[in-house]
Design a protein around this motif. Structure first.
Motif, PDB file in Angstrom:
ATOM      1  N   THR A   1       0.809  -1.227   0.000  1.00 13.65           N
ATOM      2  CA  THR A   1       0.000   0.000   0.000  1.00 13.65           C
ATOM      3  C   THR A   1       0.840   1.274   0.000  1.00 13.65           C
ATOM      4  O   THR A   1       0.401   2.305  -0.501  1.00 13.65           O
ATOM      5  CB  THR A   1      -0.956   0.040   1.212  1.00 13.65           C
ATOM      6  OG1 THR A   1      -0.172  -0.156   2.391  1.00 13.65           O
ATOM      7  CG2 THR A   1      -2.027  -1.025   1.126  1.00 13.65           C
ATOM      8  N   THR A   2       2.061   1.205   0.570  1.00 11.61           N
ATOM      9  CA  THR A   2       2.910   2.403   0.554  1.00 11.61           C
ATOM     10  C   THR A   2       4.371   2.005   0.405  1.00 11.61           C
ATOM     11  O   THR A   2       4.761   0.880   0.727  1.00 11.61           O
ATOM     12  CB  THR A   2       2.841   3.209   1.883  1.00 11.61           C
ATOM     13  OG1 THR A   2       3.053   2.322   2.966  1.00 11.61           O
ATOM     14  CG2 THR A   2       1.552   3.938   2.038  1.00 11.61           C
ATOM     15  N   ALA A   3       5.158   2.980  -0.057  1.00  7.14           N
ATOM     16  CA  ALA A   3       6.602   2.747  -0.159  1.00  7.14           C
ATOM     17  C   ALA A   3       7.321   4.074   0.023  1.00  7.14           C
ATOM     18  O   ALA A   3       6.804   5.119  -0.365  1.00  7.14           O
ATOM     19  CB  ALA A   3       6.945   2.154  -1.516  1.00  7.14           C
ATOM     20  N   ARG A   4       8.514   4.014   0.620  1.00  7.29           N
ATOM     21  CA  ARG A   4       9.402   5.172   0.664  1.00  7.29           C
ATOM     22  C   ARG A   4      10.215   5.155  -0.618  1.00  7.29           C
ATOM     23  O   ARG A   4      10.662   4.097  -1.057  1.00  7.29           O
ATOM     24  CB  ARG A   4      10.346   5.085   1.863  1.00  7.29           C
ATOM     25  CG  ARG A   4       9.691   5.491   3.144  1.00  7.29           C
ATOM     26  CD  ARG A   4       9.754   7.015   3.299  1.00  7.29           C
ATOM     27  NE  ARG A   4       8.894   7.426   4.407  1.00  7.29           N
ATOM     28  CZ  ARG A   4       8.864   8.651   4.897  1.00  7.29           C
ATOM     29  NH1 ARG A   4       9.607   9.604   4.384  1.00  7.29           N
ATOM     30  NH2 ARG A   4       8.076   8.955   5.886  1.00  7.29           N
ATOM     31  N   VAL A   5      10.379   6.305  -1.205  1.00 10.35           N
ATOM     32  CA  VAL A   5      11.012   6.353  -2.519  1.00 10.35           C
ATOM     33  C   VAL A   5      12.493   6.639  -2.358  1.00 10.35           C
ATOM     34  O   VAL A   5      12.879   7.609  -1.697  1.00 10.35           O
ATOM     35  CB  VAL A   5      10.335   7.437  -3.382  1.00 10.35           C
ATOM     36  CG1 VAL A   5      10.937   7.451  -4.781  1.00 10.35           C
ATOM     37  CG2 VAL A   5       8.834   7.180  -3.432  1.00 10.35           C
TER      38      VAL A   5
END
Ligand SMILES: Nc1ncnc2c1ncn2[C@@H]1O[C@H](COP(=O)(O)OP(=O)(O)O)[C@@H](O)[C@H]1O
Ligand SMILES: O=C(O)[C@@H](O)C(=O)COP(=O)(O)O
Length: 438
Positions: A382-386
């Motif tokens: 659902t989310t990721a740090r880029v």
């Protein structure tokens, strides 16, 4: 220093991207400009904590769905971003303006304008992304030295591009009059751009397609558009907007996170560059071909692919692909229908990706926007740090899941032919190289 704000808990930019690789592209561009970025897949739940970020990038899979669905999801994403206090909205579409005469760029932009832009204010349309060698000259879009309509994009399996004139492409999708601002006004600077925007707005135009030949043009546009509630375009103009913010602060720790562990590529992109990347990889490492027609005829290709993976994953990176030449894609589409061919392929590749993670894969490259959408959904990310870009528009993402999985979502035509050979264990990098579609 009044023009150098320190990083505060203000999320200045909220991006609504129409596919997952396009979202990664824009997120990587923002990280390269010094921003702390979180990329979400789908609309983040109101309860999801997204602290200490300058920009939120929402990845949607709306490029090829029916226009009404794309509008509904994009509006919901924009509302979610506004409710988190973002100051400016950015609608990100492809630098090659991937769409059909029905949309979805026009309908989505129209709906966002209606809700978020004061009456009489014009909205900029800027697909040009010089870092990827996409430029707009007199309203005409070029991919490298080719007119868009003569580039490999004319063979795209879902959104073949057969016209290069951006005002004409957009006008077919929108009832708002579309104007154009040439590079002369942009070279003349911020005031000239603002005055052209005002003139077009007073003549009743809803959109201004802008010429963009180089990063200087993007910087001028970025400065001219600071107070626009909605901006639209490729990842290029995001860099122009970010340049005007010039935050100074701590680098995002995600930059230091190095992907590591067993490595695999899953490719469903049939773009020219992806096919070239597969050819280069095949000379060194093992590959497995997924044929949608064989799957439709009942062969358990997913099980075969995972057997191949089990044998080969411990020995180095492997690649599993359905990517094929335009002739082979046409053959499959004639046999199965365009939508069914895509559905079968995306379904199988995402099941294979899930199997790969189960087998211990911890660095996963997914090639193709639609393909990335299907895989990321299947993996429940659902989310990721880029993190840092490996090459323009192509960053590694550190997923926020129980498994330590790094994922790289590669747009069809981005990167150089050796990308699948050198992207692994990516750590520090030098200045941004200039690559992209020729
Ligand atoms: N062999 C094939 N035959 C027919 N369609 C295919 C084949 N391989 C992939 N596709 C479909 O082509 C589309 C490629 O789109 P996408 O993944 O967005 O790639 P790109 O980023 O290059 O545009 C996907 O829907 C994919 O499922
Ligand atoms: O703007 C671009 O070129 C990319 O960000 C992008 O959207 C590419 O899409 P796909 O080729 O479908 O991956």
């Amino acid at each position: 220093m009044p023009d150098t704000p320190t990083k505060a808990n203000v999320t200045w930019l909220g991006v609504i991207a129409d596919d997952y690789t396009g979202a990664s592209d824009v997120a990587g561009t923002l990280v390269s400009a010094g921003m702390r970025v979180v990329q979400t897949f789908g609309i983040p739940d109101a309860s999801m904590q997204l602290h200490d970020v300058d920009c939120i990038v929402i990845s949607l899979k709306t490029r090829s769905v029916p226009a009404a669905e794309a509008v509904e999801q994009s509006l919901a994403a924009a509302r979610a971003l506004k409710s988190r206090g973002v100051q400016q909205l950015y609608f990100k579409y492809c630098s090659t303006f991937d769409s059909t005469p029905e949309g979805n760029i026009g309908p989505v932009a129209d709906a966002l304008r209606e809700e978020f832009v004061p009456a009489g204010m014009i909205t900029v349309v800027a697909p040009g992304t010089p870092a990827l060698r996409r430029t707009v000259y007199n309203g005409v879009l070029f991919a490298g030295t080719d007119l868009l309509q003569e580039s490999s994009m004319r063979h795209h399996p879902l959104t073949p591009m057969t016209d290069s004139n951006v005002p004409r492409l957009l006008q077919a999708q929108s009832s708002n009059p579309v104007g154009h601002i040439g590079y002369g006004a942009i070279e003349a600077g911020v005031s000239a751009v603002r005055s052209e925007l005002d003139t077009l707005g007073s003549q009743g135009a809803g959109y201004a397609v802008v010429d963009t030949l180089n990063d200087r043009h993007l910087a001028v546009l970025g400065a001219a558009l600071l107070d626009h509630p909605l901006v639209t375009g490729g990842s290029g103009l995001v860099g122009g907007l970010a340049a005007t913010r010039r935050f100074r602060g701590q680098p995002d720790p995600a930059h230091a996170a190095r992907p590591s562990g067993p490595a695999a590529v899953v490719a469903g992109s049939c773009s020219e560059m992806t096919n070239a990347q597969i050819r280069a990889f095949r000379e060194v490492y093992p590959c497995f071909l997924v044929d949608p027609v064989a799957i439709a005829e009942g062969r358990d290709v997913v099980a075969e692919a995972l057997m191949f993976a089990k044998e080969n994953l411990p020995g180095g990176p492997i690649l599993i692909h359905s990517s094929a030449s335009p002739e082979e894609v046409l053959k499959a589409q004639t046999h199965l229908g365009k939508d069914r061919a895509a559905e079968i392929t995306e379904g199988s590749l995402s099941a294979i990706a899930e199997g790969l993670v189960g087998l211990g894969c911890r660095q996963l490259i997914v090639a193709g926007g639609e393909t990335s959408g299907a895989v990321v959904r299947r993996l429940g990310i659902t989310t990721a740090r880029v993190g840092k870009e490996v090459t323009p528009g192509v960053p590694w993402l550190k997923t926020e899941t129980d498994t330590e999985l790094s994922i790289l979502l590669k747009s069809g035509n981005l990167g150089d032919p050796r990308l699948f050979l050198h992207a692994w264990d990516h750590g520090r990098m030098g200045p941004r190289p200039m690559t992209g579609m020729g």
